[in-house]
Design a protein around this motif. Sequence first.
Motif, short mmCIF file in Angstrom:
data_model
loop_
_atom_site.label_atom_id
_atom_site.label_comp_id
_atom_site.label_asym_id
_atom_site.label_seq_id
_atom_site.Cartn_x
_atom_site.Cartn_y
_atom_site.Cartn_z
N GLN A 493 49.19 -12.89 75.79
CA GLN A 493 48.05 -12.32 75.07
C GLN A 493 48.47 -11.85 73.68
O GLN A 493 47.71 -11.96 72.72
CB GLN A 493 47.45 -11.16 75.87
N PHE A 494 49.68 -11.32 73.56
CA PHE A 494 50.20 -10.88 72.26
C PHE A 494 50.26 -12.08 71.31
O PHE A 494 49.85 -11.99 70.15
CB PHE A 494 51.58 -10.26 72.44
N LEU A 495 50.75 -13.22 71.79
CA LEU A 495 50.80 -14.43 70.98
C LEU A 495 49.39 -14.85 70.57
O LEU A 495 49.14 -15.17 69.40
CB LEU A 495 51.47 -15.56 71.76
N TYR A 518 48.94 -19.21 72.27
CA TYR A 518 49.42 -19.76 73.53
C TYR A 518 48.36 -20.62 74.22
O TYR A 518 48.62 -21.76 74.61
CB TYR A 518 49.86 -18.62 74.45
N ASN A 519 47.15 -20.08 74.38
CA ASN A 519 46.11 -20.83 75.07
C ASN A 519 45.64 -22.04 74.27
O ASN A 519 45.23 -23.05 74.85
CB ASN A 519 44.93 -19.91 75.41
N ASP A 520 45.73 -21.95 72.94
CA ASP A 520 45.42 -23.12 72.12
C ASP A 520 46.44 -24.23 72.38
O ASP A 520 46.09 -25.41 72.44
CB ASP A 520 45.42 -22.74 70.63
N TRP A 521 47.72 -23.85 72.54
CA TRP A 521 48.73 -24.85 72.87
C TRP A 521 48.45 -25.49 74.23
O TRP A 521 48.59 -26.71 74.38
CB TRP A 521 50.12 -24.19 72.88
N LYS A 532 46.60 -28.44 87.45
CA LYS A 532 47.55 -27.34 87.59
C LYS A 532 47.00 -26.06 86.98
O LYS A 532 47.74 -25.16 86.63
CB LYS A 532 48.89 -27.69 86.94
N ALA A 533 45.69 -26.00 86.87
CA ALA A 533 45.07 -24.83 86.21
C ALA A 533 45.39 -23.54 86.93
O ALA A 533 45.39 -22.48 86.33
CB ALA A 533 43.56 -25.01 86.14
N ALA A 534 45.69 -23.61 88.24
CA ALA A 534 46.00 -22.38 88.98
C ALA A 534 47.26 -21.71 88.47
O ALA A 534 47.46 -20.52 88.68
CB ALA A 534 46.16 -22.70 90.47
N ASN A 535 48.14 -22.48 87.79
CA ASN A 535 49.36 -21.90 87.28
C ASN A 535 49.21 -21.38 85.86
O ASN A 535 50.16 -20.91 85.26
CB ASN A 535 50.49 -22.95 87.31
N LYS A 536 47.98 -21.48 85.32
CA LYS A 536 47.74 -21.01 83.96
C LYS A 536 47.17 -19.60 84.00
O LYS A 536 46.62 -19.17 85.00
CB LYS A 536 46.75 -21.95 83.24
N PRO A 537 47.26 -18.88 82.87
CA PRO A 537 46.65 -17.56 82.83
C PRO A 537 45.14 -17.65 83.04
O PRO A 537 44.53 -18.69 82.83
CB PRO A 537 46.98 -17.07 81.40
N VAL A 538 44.56 -16.51 83.39
CA VAL A 538 43.12 -16.45 83.65
C VAL A 538 42.33 -16.99 82.47
O VAL A 538 41.39 -17.75 82.63
CB VAL A 538 42.70 -14.99 83.93
N GLU A 539 42.75 -16.63 81.23
CA GLU A 539 41.97 -17.02 80.08
C GLU A 539 41.84 -18.54 79.99
O GLU A 539 40.79 -19.06 79.68
CB GLU A 539 42.62 -16.49 78.78
N SER A 540 42.96 -19.29 80.25
CA SER A 540 42.91 -20.73 80.08
C SER A 540 42.10 -21.38 81.17
O SER A 540 41.49 -22.41 80.97
CB SER A 540 44.34 -21.29 80.07
N ARG A 541 42.08 -20.81 82.36
CA ARG A 541 41.29 -21.39 83.44
C ARG A 541 39.81 -21.17 83.21
O ARG A 541 38.98 -21.88 83.76
CB ARG A 541 41.70 -20.77 84.78
N GLU A 542 39.47 -20.18 82.40
CA GLU A 542 38.06 -19.90 82.18
C GLU A 542 37.48 -20.78 81.08
O GLU A 542 36.28 -20.76 80.84
CB GLU A 542 37.88 -18.43 81.78
N LYS A 543 38.31 -21.57 80.40
CA LYS A 543 37.83 -22.39 79.29
C LYS A 543 37.89 -23.86 79.68
O LYS A 543 38.80 -24.28 80.38
CB LYS A 543 38.68 -22.15 78.04
#
Length: 628
Positions: A493-495, A518-521, A532-543
């Motif tokens: 989140q800081f990134l 990070y999530n843009d990457w 493999k979305a389950a291994n991503k942070p919540v923010e990325s799975r919501e997009k």
Amino acid sequence: MPLIRLDKVSVAFGDKPLMDQVDFQIDPGERVALVGLNGAGKSTLLKVIARHQKPDGGEFWQDPACRIAELPQAMPAADERSVEAVVTEGLADLQALRHAYDELAVSENADLKELERLQHAIEAQHGWNLEQRVARVMERLELPANKKMSELSGGWRRRAALGAALVQEPQLLLLDEPTNHLDIETIEWLEQQLLDFRGGLLFISHDRALVDKLATRIIELDRGVLTSFPGNYSAYQVAKEKLLAEEERRNAEFDKKLAQEETWIRQGIKARRTRNEGRVRALKAMRTERTERRGRQGKASFNMEEARRSGKLVTELLSVSHSFGEQTLIDNLDFLLQRGDRVGLIGPNGAGKSTLLNILLGRLQPESGEVRLGTKMEVAYFDQLRAQLDPEKNIIDNIAGGRESIEINGRSRHMISYLSDFLFSPERARTPVKALSGGECNRVLLAKLFSQPANILVLDEPTNDLDVETLELLEEILMDFDGTVLLVSHDRQFLDNVVTSTLVFEGNGQVRDYVGGYNDWLRQRPGKDVSKAANKPVESREKPAQPAAPKPKKLSYKLQRELDELPGKLEAAEAALEQLQQETAAADFYQQDHALVTERLSALQDQEAVVEALMDRWVELEAMQEGG
């Protein structure tokens, strides 16, 4: 039945209460995040629950069937122990029972009663299959049994420590800053392991993405009071902001009333003759309450000492390659760094991030390729190893070299005043660095960093051990900074909040440049596997996978109507709650009939539950509407 329960527990450090009659319990399956400012007492609370520290008052109860295991903040030593030995150490008590049983069993004069007791104790803990338990955990965590700890990276040593905790088959797992010094890949692996854990979790973490993904409930320790907030970190932020606003409003009303009563008591002789003695007693109680009110610890508040602007070009890399031994760290990299860029470096530990930083700053000559450096470069470097700090010297001497004042942006400031911006009291400012906590050491580093004129900031893992409020302030400063920022961080989140582009180490020396954080990457990286979305942070799975912005989800007519009506209902419920709070806070409230007092206190509790339920429903419907 709860796993553990704290009833009116108090702990003080000197005259500073860390916990003031705290009530808390955790139930099976709950994942509870403990948040609070540095020094609030979070680690102390974990120590009380782990029975490493006795409370000064109150009671601590633990379900007799509940086993508690810990994943400590300190990394396991990089020594000559095998990984299997480290995991097995989690069952040290059971090993001792087995050893005692084996010794007694071969003794000629064995005490049969003692032998029977040991046998029952081992069976109760399923101790006869100790080796199988170790093997199962090591297989699950994919741990190399025969590797020595000295051969492993920090992430793998943390994985071995988790194995030593899980092999105990605990019902409650305690974790204190489990992500410190871990790379993003290992943090995501740890997240998944903790999501799969079926027992209760109580954890401290500054990693907001981790807290948001794991927590089913947030508890905050603030000025000795423990408050519970249902939901994840995002829900907590909304509720906390509202709570602080309400506290500020109540305090303002209280102070206004107190001022009016002080004016009344100082009126002339006639007023003193006729004054109500009950009102006098109420005023004395108000004075006592105001004296005992504990102010919220101030937020860190600091600014950069900015140097003159650097040239537009900071660094340009042309076909740069570099190796370490037989490992290629950077292979044929072209990269342009310009004034005002905020670049994050992402990659596993040991991938070469520090090497690339030194090349970008001109401190290391690459094996091949060309490095063009800009002009007027003034660099301030935040080192995660804290090599810039002398542990034997106090904070003032580390920053100012014995001087009593320091010049910041052309203005002279006394060191005590400057350090107060970083939450150091005059007494603490004279404390040797070796006596400080990890979070305090990082604040000292920030104070040293921001006292230097700079137009290029290099931050190597600045977020470790900092509380969330200081993190958020640091984010604001970096976003307002006119110079160039190079940031190495595993805090996703800081990134996301700070950087405008990322350099990602993707293996085999390949370093690629991506726009955004990070999530843009995650969205842009080649060959990404959405399964493999389950291994991503919540923010990325919501997009969604595509870069287009997600459309808000349309609620059904019934749910939309409910959402539209909620603000009015919540306002009415809060007004009723406020009325009950004022009624029960009255000086003569407890002088009434006992049955009436009980009935009104019960009504207050019920109304608090109503407000909480409405708030939860509002957050839930808003999340549904946003497509969460």
